[in-house]
Design a protein around this motif. Structure first.
Motif, mmCIF file in Angstrom:
data_model
loop_
_atom_site.group_PDB
_atom_site.id
_atom_site.type_symbol
_atom_site.label_atom_id
_atom_site.label_comp_id
_atom_site.label_asym_id
_atom_site.label_seq_id
_atom_site.Cartn_x
_atom_site.Cartn_y
_atom_site.Cartn_z
ATOM 1 N N SER A 1 12.922 9.673 7.305
ATOM 2 C CA SER A 1 12.943 8.284 7.765
ATOM 3 C C SER A 1 11.598 7.598 7.503
ATOM 4 O O SER A 1 11.535 6.420 7.138
ATOM 5 C CB SER A 1 13.286 8.206 9.254
ATOM 6 O OG SER A 1 12.268 8.789 10.047
ATOM 7 N N ALA A 2 10.502 8.356 7.675
ATOM 8 C CA ALA A 2 9.181 7.812 7.395
ATOM 9 C C ALA A 2 9.040 7.508 5.901
ATOM 10 O O ALA A 2 8.453 6.486 5.526
ATOM 11 C CB ALA A 2 8.097 8.786 7.844
ATOM 12 N N ALA A 3 9.573 8.378 5.073
ATOM 13 C CA ALA A 3 9.511 8.161 3.626
ATOM 14 C C ALA A 3 10.270 6.897 3.230
ATOM 15 O O ALA A 3 9.820 6.134 2.364
ATOM 16 C CB ALA A 3 10.069 9.371 2.887
ATOM 17 N N ASP A 4 11.402 6.661 3.884
ATOM 18 C CA ASP A 4 12.184 5.453 3.584
ATOM 19 C C ASP A 4 11.415 4.183 3.967
ATOM 20 O O ASP A 4 11.391 3.199 3.219
ATOM 21 C CB ASP A 4 13.517 5.488 4.337
ATOM 22 C CG ASP A 4 14.470 6.554 3.800
ATOM 23 O OD1 ASP A 4 14.269 7.001 2.653
ATOM 24 O OD2 ASP A 4 15.395 6.940 4.534
ATOM 25 N N VAL A 5 10.798 4.211 5.128
ATOM 26 C CA VAL A 5 10.028 3.044 5.574
ATOM 27 C C VAL A 5 8.808 2.853 4.683
ATOM 28 O O VAL A 5 8.451 1.726 4.326
ATOM 29 C CB VAL A 5 9.604 3.201 7.049
ATOM 30 C CG1 VAL A 5 8.707 2.029 7.477
ATOM 31 C CG2 VAL A 5 10.816 3.295 7.956
ATOM 32 N N LEU A 6 8.183 3.957 4.306
ATOM 33 C CA LEU A 6 6.992 3.883 3.460
ATOM 34 C C LEU A 6 7.307 3.235 2.114
ATOM 35 O O LEU A 6 6.486 2.500 1.563
ATOM 36 C CB LEU A 6 6.410 5.287 3.257
ATOM 37 C CG LEU A 6 5.054 5.365 2.569
ATOM 38 C CD1 LEU A 6 4.003 4.583 3.355
ATOM 39 C CD2 LEU A 6 4.628 6.826 2.409
ATOM 40 N N GLU A 7 8.504 3.498 1.617
ATOM 41 C CA GLU A 7 8.912 2.887 0.354
ATOM 42 C C GLU A 7 8.936 1.364 0.481
ATOM 43 O O GLU A 7 8.523 0.637 -0.430
ATOM 44 C CB GLU A 7 10.295 3.403 -0.048
ATOM 45 C CG GLU A 7 10.749 2.935 -1.424
ATOM 46 C CD GLU A 7 12.062 3.565 -1.847
ATOM 47 O OE1 GLU A 7 12.627 3.106 -2.863
ATOM 48 O OE2 GLU A 7 12.528 4.506 -1.168
ATOM 49 N N ARG B 1 2.395 7.485 6.792
ATOM 50 C CA ARG B 1 2.111 8.306 5.609
ATOM 51 C C ARG B 1 2.013 9.789 5.971
ATOM 52 O O ARG B 1 2.483 10.662 5.238
ATOM 53 C CB ARG B 1 0.815 7.843 4.943
ATOM 54 C CG ARG B 1 0.874 6.438 4.374
ATOM 55 C CD ARG B 1 -0.349 6.115 3.517
ATOM 56 N NE ARG B 1 -0.340 4.714 3.140
ATOM 57 C CZ ARG B 1 0.436 4.199 2.185
ATOM 58 N NH1 ARG B 1 1.245 4.993 1.491
ATOM 59 N NH2 ARG B 1 0.397 2.905 1.890
ATOM 60 N N LYS B 2 1.409 10.054 7.103
ATOM 61 C CA LYS B 2 1.265 11.439 7.559
ATOM 62 C C LYS B 2 2.630 12.054 7.838
ATOM 63 O O LYS B 2 2.906 13.211 7.461
ATOM 64 C CB LYS B 2 0.393 11.466 8.818
ATOM 65 C CG LYS B 2 -0.083 12.837 9.240
ATOM 66 C CD LYS B 2 -1.103 12.709 10.378
ATOM 67 C CE LYS B 2 -1.690 14.059 10.737
ATOM 68 N NZ LYS B 2 -2.730 13.936 11.800
ATOM 69 N N ALA B 3 3.507 11.274 8.481
ATOM 70 C CA ALA B 3 4.850 11.766 8.783
ATOM 71 C C ALA B 3 5.652 11.979 7.504
ATOM 72 O O ALA B 3 6.377 12.984 7.369
ATOM 73 C CB ALA B 3 5.574 10.783 9.702
ATOM 74 N N ALA B 4 5.542 11.053 6.562
ATOM 75 C CA ALA B 4 6.275 11.190 5.296
ATOM 76 C C ALA B 4 5.805 12.408 4.524
ATOM 77 O O ALA B 4 6.615 13.144 3.945
ATOM 78 C CB ALA B 4 6.092 9.922 4.460
ATOM 79 N N ALA B 5 4.490 12.639 4.529
ATOM 80 C CA ALA B 5 3.944 13.796 3.822
ATOM 81 C C ALA B 5 4.394 15.105 4.457
ATOM 82 O O ALA B 5 4.483 16.143 3.779
ATOM 83 C CB ALA B 5 2.421 13.724 3.814
ATOM 84 N N ALA B 6 4.703 15.053 5.769
ATOM 85 C CA ALA B 6 5.159 16.254 6.483
ATOM 86 C C ALA B 6 6.657 16.472 6.341
ATOM 87 O O ALA B 6 7.209 17.420 6.920
ATOM 88 C CB ALA B 6 4.782 16.152 7.954
ATOM 89 N N GLY B 7 7.334 15.594 5.584
ATOM 90 C CA GLY B 7 8.757 15.784 5.313
ATOM 91 C C GLY B 7 9.695 14.929 6.128
ATOM 92 O O GLY B 7 10.914 15.133 6.101
#
Length: 365
Positions: free
Chosen positions: A292-298, A283-289
């Protein structure tokens, strides 16, 4: 305690000089120690002493939870008889070897810490709606939530009776530990405050929920064995750090595709929405932009009811760099635990404690 597990070390031997009743001797001869304690099992003096002490603790555990009421007796025995690593009483006994060894008070303290741990599991399983614990159906699955909660309370009560017999200092230590256990669970339930770093909050949670009782296990063992305050302080610091390392490793194991001996399948925490370090870092990585983290978080935040969706989320999280970062963090805590042992003189006990710290982050089960 005697479950077959390839990562455990057979420790079944009893010193010839000790006269044990048949039941205790049988337990001692069949014991397996968790990974990391091979040095203990191999030591010709320490191994038999530890095996015998653990066997006596195991026997006392069953006496401590016995009830004349059939329901109280059955519910209290449920998790004791399901087995377990008995890491906390083992640390109590090992810590006592830094003093005069496992005297009667040490053994009773070991029973207290294990009863306290068992009681928290009854409550945790209700809060997490966990279907299995140690390969067996959880108490709330068998008897319902209310009975399971009361069974946990009952075991806490028995632990309190036993610790009261050890004197006021032990009661104070137990009370403060109990407070930290409850606060850790409360903090996990409500989540981080506005503006609080979620990772730091989580480390505080597991320090309370896991580190506190492991620290108490070592503290009571050293204290009742007459070790100096400097040794007691070492065991507290070691226990706090190795406890956090242990829980962080559990977090990663949940997403590495390995099935734990406890019966907990990969992705259980993901499906139940339990906060773990890999997800918090994601979540921290996705929030930082991090795209790939955002894709996994989904995938992680999707409906994980189906096994297919869960497997896909587990695989994606396992392959993302945050999982390796989580391993690295666990190893940092394990290294800190080993460093806490530096003031102790060289001995098999010290080497075994250091090996255990390494083993908790190198588990494959």
């Amino acid at each position: 305690m005697t479950d077959a597990n390839p990562s455990w070390t057979p420790a079944g031997h009893v010193p010839d000089s000790l006269e044990l009743d048949t039941a205790t001797a049988a337990i001692a001869s069949s014991l397996n120690l968790p990974a990391g304690f091979g040095l203990v099992a191999q030591d010709p003096d320490l191994g038999p002493a530890v095996s015998t002490a653990l066997a006596r603790v195991e026997k006392q555990l069953r006496v401590a939870i016995a009830h004349s009421d059939p329901l109280a007796d059955a519910t209290s025995r449920h998790l004791v008889e399901a087995g377990g690593k008995r890491v906390r009483p083992l640390l109590t006994i090992l810590a006592s070897q830094l003093g005069k060894g496992p005297v009667a008070e040490v053994l009773q303290a070991a029973v207290v810490v294990e009863l306290t741990h068992l009681a928290t599991l009854y409550h945790d399983d209700v809060m997490d709606s966990a279907p299995y614990r140690r390969g067996a159906p959880t108490a709330h699955e068998v008897w319902g939530n209310q009975v399971a909660i009361l069974a946990g309370d009952l075991i806490f009560a028995r632990a309190s009776i036993l610790v009261s017999e050890l004197g006021p200092e032990a009661v104070l230590i137990q009370a403060r530990t109990f407070e930290r256990l409850v606060l850790g669970q409360l903090q996990e339930t409500v989540g981080p405050r506005d503006g609080e770093d979620p990772v730091e909050h989580y480390l505080s949670v597991i320090g309370g929920k896991t580190g506190s009782l492991i620290a108490t296990a070592g503290q009571l063992g050293a204290m009742f064995a007459g070790a100096g305050q400097d040794v007691v302080d070492v065991m507290v610091e070691y226990g706090e750090r190795v406890g956090v390392a242990f829980q962080l490793a559990d977090d990663v194991i949940d997403v590495t595709g390995l099935k734990a001996k406890s019966g907990k399948s990969p992705g259980t925490d993901l499906r139940e929405g339990v906060p773990t370090l890999p997800v918090l870092l994601l979540r921290k990585a996705a929030a930082a932009g991090d795209a790939s983290a955002a894709d996994v978080l989904e995938l992680v935040d999707a409906d994980l009811t189906s096994d297919e969706a869960l497997a896909k989320a587990v695989e994606a999280l396992r392959e993302h760099p945050v999982t390796q970062q989580s391993w690295d963090t666990a190893r940092e805590w394990a290294d800190a635990a080993k460093a806490a042992l530096d003031p102790l003189p060289e001995s098999t006990v010290k080497f075994a404690l250091a090996a255990f710290a390494e083993a908790v982050v190198d588990r494959d089960v």
